[in-house]
Design a protein around this motif. Structure first.
Motif, PDB file in Angstrom:
ATOM      1  N   ALA A 239      47.822  11.808  37.618  1.00 45.74           N
ATOM      2  CA  ALA A 239      46.429  11.689  37.172  1.00 45.74           C
ATOM      3  C   ALA A 239      45.633  10.610  37.884  1.00 45.74           C
ATOM      4  O   ALA A 239      44.952   9.804  37.262  1.00 45.74           O
ATOM      5  CB  ALA A 239      46.372  11.503  35.653  1.00 45.74           C
ATOM      6  N   HIS A 240      45.723  10.595  39.224  1.00 46.25           N
ATOM      7  CA  HIS A 240      44.819   9.786  40.034  1.00 46.25           C
ATOM      8  C   HIS A 240      43.541  10.596  40.244  1.00 46.25           C
ATOM      9  O   HIS A 240      43.587  11.755  40.665  1.00 46.25           O
ATOM     10  CB  HIS A 240      45.433   9.490  41.402  1.00 46.25           C
ATOM     11  N   LEU A 241      42.409   9.996  39.960  1.00 39.18           N
ATOM     12  CA  LEU A 241      41.103  10.619  40.204  1.00 39.18           C
ATOM     13  C   LEU A 241      40.471   9.901  41.390  1.00 39.18           C
ATOM     14  O   LEU A 241      39.952   8.795  41.252  1.00 39.18           O
ATOM     15  CB  LEU A 241      40.214  10.493  38.966  1.00 39.18           C
ATOM     16  N   VAL A 242      40.512  10.527  42.566  1.00 39.24           N
ATOM     17  CA  VAL A 242      40.206   9.767  43.776  1.00 39.24           C
ATOM     18  C   VAL A 242      39.366  10.563  44.771  1.00 39.24           C
ATOM     19  O   VAL A 242      39.408  11.790  44.800  1.00 39.24           O
ATOM     20  CB  VAL A 242      41.512   9.325  44.477  1.00 39.24           C
ATOM     21  N   ASN A 243      38.608   9.815  45.573  1.00 40.73           N
ATOM     22  CA  ASN A 243      38.037  10.380  46.801  1.00 40.73           C
ATOM     23  C   ASN A 243      38.776   9.840  48.021  1.00 40.73           C
ATOM     24  O   ASN A 243      38.416  10.150  49.155  1.00 40.73           O
ATOM     25  CB  ASN A 243      36.534  10.123  46.905  1.00 40.73           C
TER      26      ASN A 243
ATOM     27  N   GLN B 195      37.313   4.405  41.944  1.00 45.04           N
ATOM     28  CA  GLN B 195      38.192   5.533  41.694  1.00 45.04           C
ATOM     29  C   GLN B 195      38.359   5.677  40.175  1.00 45.04           C
ATOM     30  O   GLN B 195      37.678   5.010  39.408  1.00 45.04           O
ATOM     31  CB  GLN B 195      39.540   5.311  42.380  1.00 45.04           C
ATOM     32  N   GLY B 196      39.267   6.537  39.734  1.00 43.07           N
ATOM     33  CA  GLY B 196      39.426   6.719  38.300  1.00 43.07           C
ATOM     34  C   GLY B 196      40.847   7.092  37.928  1.00 43.07           C
ATOM     35  O   GLY B 196      41.644   7.526  38.768  1.00 43.07           O
ATOM     36  N   GLN B 197      41.177   6.910  36.653  1.00 39.88           N
ATOM     37  CA  GLN B 197      42.422   7.423  36.117  1.00 39.88           C
ATOM     38  C   GLN B 197      42.187   7.761  34.645  1.00 39.88           C
ATOM     39  O   GLN B 197      41.254   7.274  34.014  1.00 39.88           O
ATOM     40  CB  GLN B 197      43.576   6.429  36.272  1.00 39.88           C
TER      41      GLN B 197
END
Length: 503
Positions: free
Chosen positions: A71-75, A174-176
């Protein structure tokens, strides 16, 4: 490695809603097959604009690869931006950065709008060099990242963790999140908007055209459009599968003292690479460190039992404060030959059948992009990402990778004429499996904990490759296109849409 280590941490800490199977014929504007992040995001966005939606899921909500993600939310994409630029040109690289950035933003906005308690947070991500790379590698990537429009990415002296990473790239914003809590929130929002979700419902027939329908054992869904969001298409025999390859990846989780590791995302540049994140405050004194890596082609490794231990050794060298491993699991990544997902009209199919596959290690953002792009396509709205993610695209600069992967697939058919893994079922330990030869046939044989034998054909029903036993996951994995089956031979991951044939 502790023998009692559990599977994905997410399933311990989320209450996922349950739904009944489909038991009657129904109609909808759109039928979506698959209740992972791609399927539920698409369903959510369509219900928000008034479309009637039916979601069908063979297992439960998030029971596929979304439940196995870290669940890495990345660009900061798994494939380097200088490679994406080479393969897709400058505009393609910019659109890739733009779309993944937009996906993180969309997750954040949905979390806020629907008040989903899923531990979503913004944080920095750090890309540092594996031993085989040097600072020049990072400089090359930084230049490509800036050309892609991510101007806030910067090179810094080291990542904010105890071991010396050396120079690295800092990707801000970024997000998680907790993926199953997020899916639970999406599912509840879909129902509030009138959408219908059926779990324990196997889509055995998918047909487009003027009378598009999805057939299940309990009833038929007739719809204006069909979206196949099953990680890899179960309705496509060949076309997309020749353009992507399945890889297994492995994960461990272990407690660390609270605040001993800075909360951020971390990745190295290795191949296979390592990826790290933190789940904070699992109790009053500890956070949970999650470390992944040790990838290999599905069904094509003889040293699978060593993957988790090697991952643990790598992690302990860098995080000596780690406690005993409490979680270990694996997942499957579909790797496109050109680094980006396939989202849109299913090739060689009716215009109203759509697909999403090729997560390329960035499934949480690719799945969210799918929801945004497919919603626009179904509504007839222009979307600038359409050609970039077109499942029918031919990327000429990826022709070498395409040829290499398909030569690899062809080589797997040689397993038809080889010996089995063992000479006799007597050689199979309890709670383990092996492929054996019996005359002209090959059998996938699992011996359960009581000593009972469960025999199936070892021939994958998709395109006839011989499956291999995965001792870490206790699954039968197809080395050609990534079909996976549980220890008893029931299908858990496409492209196969039925289990191994009973022998």
């Amino acid at each position: 490695m502790a023998s009692h280590a559990k599977g994905p941490v997410w399933s311990d800490t989320a209450k996922v809603p349950t739904y009944s199977p489909l038991t009657a014929d129904v109609t909808a504007d759109v039928c979506i097959v698959g209740a992972g992040i791609a399927g539920l995001t698409t369903a959510y966005l369509l219900t928000q604009v008034g479309k009637s939606v039916v979601v069908l899921e063979d297992g439960g909500i998030g029971s596929g690869q979304t439940g196995a993600t870290t669940a890495h939310l990345v660009n900061a994409l798994d494939d380097r931006f200088f490679d994406l630029e080479r393969l897709h040109g400058g505009r393609g690289s910019r659109l890739a950065a733009e779309s993944h950035t937009a996906a993180i933003d969309r997750v954040e906005s949905i979390v806020a709008r629907e008040r989903i308690a899923c531990d979503f947070t913004r944080l920095d991500g750090y890309l540092f060099c594996a031993p085989e790379h040097d600072e020049a590698f990072l400089d090359r990537e930084l230049e490509a990242v800036h050309r892609a429009g991510l101007h806030n990415v910067a090179k810094v002296g080291r990542a904010p963790i105890d071991f010396d990473t050396g120079p690295c790239l800092r990707f801000p914003n970024q997000g998680q999140f907790h993926p199953l809590k997020y899916l639970a929130g999406l599912a509840e929002a879909i129902e509030r908007a009138g959408g219908r979700i059926f779990t324990g419902t196997h889509a055995k027939q998918i047909q487009g055209g003027a009378r598009a329908c999805v057939g299940t054992p309990g009833g038929t869904v007739r719809a204006g459009s069909v979206v196949v969001a099953t990680n890899t298409p179960v309705n496509d025999l060949v076309v997309v599968h020749t353009k992507q390859a399945p890889y297994m990846t492995y994960v461990i989780g272990a407690p660390v003292p609270r605040h001993s590791v800075t909360t951020a995302l971390y990745w190295d540049t290795g191949d296979p690479y390592h990826y790290i994140r933190l789940v904070t405050s699992i109790d009053a004194e500890h956070d949970l460190l999650i470390v992944g890596g040790e990838d290999h082609k599905s069904g094509q490794a003889d040293d699978i039992p060593e993957r988790h231990p090697r991952l643990e050794r790598w992690a302990r060298e860098r995080f000596p404060m780690m406690g005993e491993v409490t979680h270990k699991w694996g997942g499957q990544v579909m790797e496109p030959v050109d680094g980006l997902a396939f989202i849109g009209h299913n090739p060689l199919d009716s215009d109203n059948v759509y697909t999403v596959t090729g997560d390329s290690g960035n499934g949480m953002t690719h799945g969210t992009i799918a929801g945004m792009l497919l919603t626009d396509q179904i509504l007839g709205r222009h979307n600038p990402w359409e050609s970039l993610y077109d499942p029918g695209r031919v990327t000429l600069r990826a022709s070498g990778a395409f040829a290499k992967e398909n030569v690899n697939v062809a080589a797997q058919y040689a397993d038809w004429v080889t010996k089995g893994d063992v000479d006799s079922v007597d050689d199979i330990p309890k709670d383990s499996g092996a492929v054996i030869r019996r005359g002209a046939s090959k059998l996938a044989v699992y011996r359960d904990a009581t000593g009972g034998l469960h025999e199936r054909s070892a021939v994958c029903p998709h395109l006839g490759c011989i499956v291999a036993w995965n001792p870490a996951e206790k699954t039968w994995d197809c080395p050609c296109h990534g079909s996976r089956f549980d220890k008893f031979g029931e299908v858990t991951n496409g492209p196969a849409n039925v289990g191994l044939v009973r022998s």
